[in-house]
Scaffold this motif. Sequence first.
Motif, short mmCIF file in Angstrom:
data_model
loop_
_atom_site.label_atom_id
_atom_site.label_comp_id
_atom_site.label_asym_id
_atom_site.label_seq_id
_atom_site.Cartn_x
_atom_site.Cartn_y
_atom_site.Cartn_z
N ARG A 178 0.82 -1.21 0.00
CA ARG A 178 0.00 0.00 0.00
C ARG A 178 0.86 1.26 0.00
NH1 ARG A 178 -4.63 -1.80 4.45
NH2 ARG A 178 -5.10 -3.81 3.48
N ALA A 179 0.27 2.33 -0.45
CA ALA A 179 0.95 3.62 -0.40
C ALA A 179 1.02 4.10 1.05
CB ALA A 179 0.20 4.64 -1.26
N PRO A 180 2.02 4.90 1.38
CA PRO A 180 2.11 5.41 2.75
C PRO A 180 0.85 6.18 3.14
CG PRO A 180 4.12 5.86 1.53
CD PRO A 180 3.13 5.34 0.53
N ASP A 181 0.42 5.99 4.39
CA ASP A 181 -0.74 6.71 4.88
C ASP A 181 -0.28 7.65 6.00
OD1 ASP A 181 -0.04 4.42 6.26
OD2 ASP A 181 -2.00 4.16 7.16
N PRO A 182 -0.87 8.82 6.10
CA PRO A 182 -0.39 9.81 7.08
C PRO A 182 -0.68 9.42 8.51
CG PRO A 182 -2.37 10.60 5.99
CD PRO A 182 -1.96 9.35 5.26
N SER A 183 -1.70 8.60 8.75
CA SER A 183 -2.04 8.21 10.10
C SER A 183 -2.68 6.84 10.08
CB SER A 183 -3.00 9.23 10.74
OG SER A 183 -4.19 9.31 10.00
N PRO A 184 -2.52 6.08 11.16
CA PRO A 184 -3.09 4.74 11.17
C PRO A 184 -4.60 4.76 11.31
CG PRO A 184 -2.12 5.24 13.30
CD PRO A 184 -1.79 6.40 12.38
N THR A 185 -5.24 3.75 10.75
CA THR A 185 -6.67 3.57 10.94
C THR A 185 -6.89 2.60 12.09
OG1 THR A 185 -6.64 1.82 9.28
CG2 THR A 185 -7.22 4.03 8.53
N PRO A 186 -8.04 2.64 12.74
CA PRO A 186 -8.28 1.74 13.87
C PRO A 186 -8.17 0.28 13.45
CG PRO A 186 -9.94 3.47 13.79
CD PRO A 186 -9.16 3.57 12.51
N LEU A 187 -7.57 -0.53 14.31
CA LEU A 187 -7.49 -1.96 14.06
C LEU A 187 -8.85 -2.57 14.40
CD1 LEU A 187 -3.99 -2.73 15.60
CD2 LEU A 187 -4.56 -2.30 13.22
N THR A 188 -9.45 -3.23 13.44
CA THR A 188 -10.81 -3.74 13.64
C THR A 188 -10.87 -5.26 13.71
OG1 THR A 188 -11.16 -3.69 11.24
CG2 THR A 188 -11.86 -1.76 12.51
N ASP A 189 -9.75 -5.94 13.51
CA ASP A 189 -9.74 -7.40 13.59
C ASP A 189 -10.24 -7.84 14.96
OD1 ASP A 189 -8.23 -10.06 14.29
OD2 ASP A 189 -8.15 -9.89 12.11
N ALA B 139 -7.89 -7.63 17.81
CA ALA B 139 -7.36 -6.34 18.24
C ALA B 139 -7.75 -6.02 19.68
CB ALA B 139 -7.85 -5.23 17.31
N GLY B 140 -9.01 -6.28 20.05
CA GLY B 140 -9.46 -5.97 21.40
C GLY B 140 -8.65 -6.68 22.47
N PRO B 141 -8.51 -8.01 22.40
CA PRO B 141 -7.70 -8.70 23.40
C PRO B 141 -6.23 -8.28 23.39
CG PRO B 141 -9.15 -10.25 22.29
CD PRO B 141 -9.26 -8.95 21.55
N LEU B 142 -5.69 -7.99 22.20
CA LEU B 142 -4.29 -7.57 22.14
C LEU B 142 -4.09 -6.23 22.85
CD1 LEU B 142 -3.29 -8.51 18.47
CD2 LEU B 142 -2.66 -9.69 20.58
N LEU B 143 -4.99 -5.29 22.59
CA LEU B 143 -4.88 -3.99 23.26
C LEU B 143 -5.13 -4.14 24.76
CD1 LEU B 143 -4.43 -0.96 22.98
CD2 LEU B 143 -6.89 -0.70 22.58
N ALA B 144 -6.09 -4.97 25.14
CA ALA B 144 -6.37 -5.19 26.56
C ALA B 144 -5.16 -5.78 27.27
CB ALA B 144 -7.59 -6.10 26.72
N THR B 145 -4.43 -6.66 26.58
CA THR B 145 -3.22 -7.23 27.17
C THR B 145 -2.18 -6.15 27.44
OG1 THR B 145 -3.56 -9.37 26.08
CG2 THR B 145 -1.31 -8.84 26.75
N ARG B 146 -1.96 -5.29 26.44
CA ARG B 146 -0.98 -4.22 26.63
C ARG B 146 -1.42 -3.27 27.74
NH1 ARG B 146 0.13 -0.45 21.62
NH2 ARG B 146 1.29 -2.26 20.85
N HIS B 147 -2.69 -2.91 27.75
CA HIS B 147 -3.18 -1.98 28.76
C HIS B 147 -3.11 -2.57 30.16
CE1 HIS B 147 -5.60 1.07 26.12
NE2 HIS B 147 -4.33 0.99 25.79
N ALA B 148 -3.38 -3.86 30.30
CA ALA B 148 -3.29 -4.49 31.61
C ALA B 148 -1.86 -4.42 32.14
CB ALA B 148 -3.76 -5.94 31.54
N ALA B 149 -0.87 -4.67 31.26
CA ALA B 149 0.53 -4.58 31.68
C ALA B 149 0.89 -3.14 32.03
CB ALA B 149 1.44 -5.11 30.58
#
Length: 383
Positions: A229-240, A243-253
């Motif tokens: 893909r072409a470079p994008d100026p900002s990331p879009t939300p991860l919707t997979d 994504a929720g459990p991965l972010l929750a894992t990081r936030h818990a730590a």
Amino acid sequence: MVTVTGHAYPWDVIGDPSFPDRVRELGLTGVTLAASYHSTRAATPLHPRHQLVDARWAALYRPVRDSVWAPHRLRPGAAEWMTEADPFGVAADALRRAGVPVTAWIVLTHSTRLGSAHPDLAVTNCFGERYPYALCPANPQVRDYAATLTAEAVRDVPVDAVSLEACGQLGLAHLGHHEKTDDAWTANAARLLSICCCQGCQSAWRERGLDPGEVVDRLRADVHAEAARAPDPSPTPLTDPMAGPLLATRHAATDALRTQVLAALREVLPDAPVTLHANPDPWATGPSPGLTPTAAADVDALLVPAWPTGPASAEIVTRAARTGRPVDAYVTVLPPAAPDALADHVRRLRGAGATRFSLYHLGLAPAWRQRLFVEIVKAVHDD
């Protein structure tokens, strides 16, 4: 009242008797002084005795006491490039005796020296590549180190406040070692490559019902897909769905790290106001990690990155202000800041909700850039 403080290193203060007077002449209300800091090669253009300091590894700028650190797997390095046994203590005392309030600036999970010596505790991407500069807070040893570092940084030194940097996970971006990675990945790919896949994080994924092998395979596939893909100026939300459990894992730590650090700090300084370097983007990594749902309530103020002089910095301030906590805008007078844009930038940040400003950097800025501090202070107080 809007306050404006400036950041500095101990070596900027020690040996320069004019430093406190310069702080006052600039109209600043205090100095945020490094008590622990990562490796750096720092210019000192205004110092009367030297022009450069080579801080070769992440160090605690206090005495590193064997009696405290012996039980710990991780131990900070001592600042061997300084002649003083207690550089932060000496510099803080000089400032406070001159009537300049001091905030202890404590950098927690950023240490190439420790990450290289203990690679199992470093952030690891989905390709198994380690980021040695980044200690992962999913590991109890990292949290113990950060808590002890915080307590030791301010032990027996009167300070007026504390500022916590890297109180969470660092990611792909490092900005060191003659970095040759600019524009190599899209913003989304950089975000994916900042998801830590160390054994500590993978164990936490299992507890949330994820299969680590499937997660790693999916992350790798998504990174490769981004390469087309072409470079994008900002990331879009991860919707997979992952994504929720991965972010929750990081936030818990991150929450566990912050809780332990604050508890250790309160044992030493029960009443000191605490500012947290943070980003309202929950996926952010780096010196200002993404805010977790409980982070703002635990501290007295949020310091948010505002170095770019475009509208995006004001949006970060606006989002952080929605937490209800005072927002401290982190502004630099150094590149890439455009000098002619700084005054308007600061006015825009104040309009977005910033009630405090932290300026970078009193020791690094040459004489001609010192006037920018005055212009910023004036812009902050413009009606």
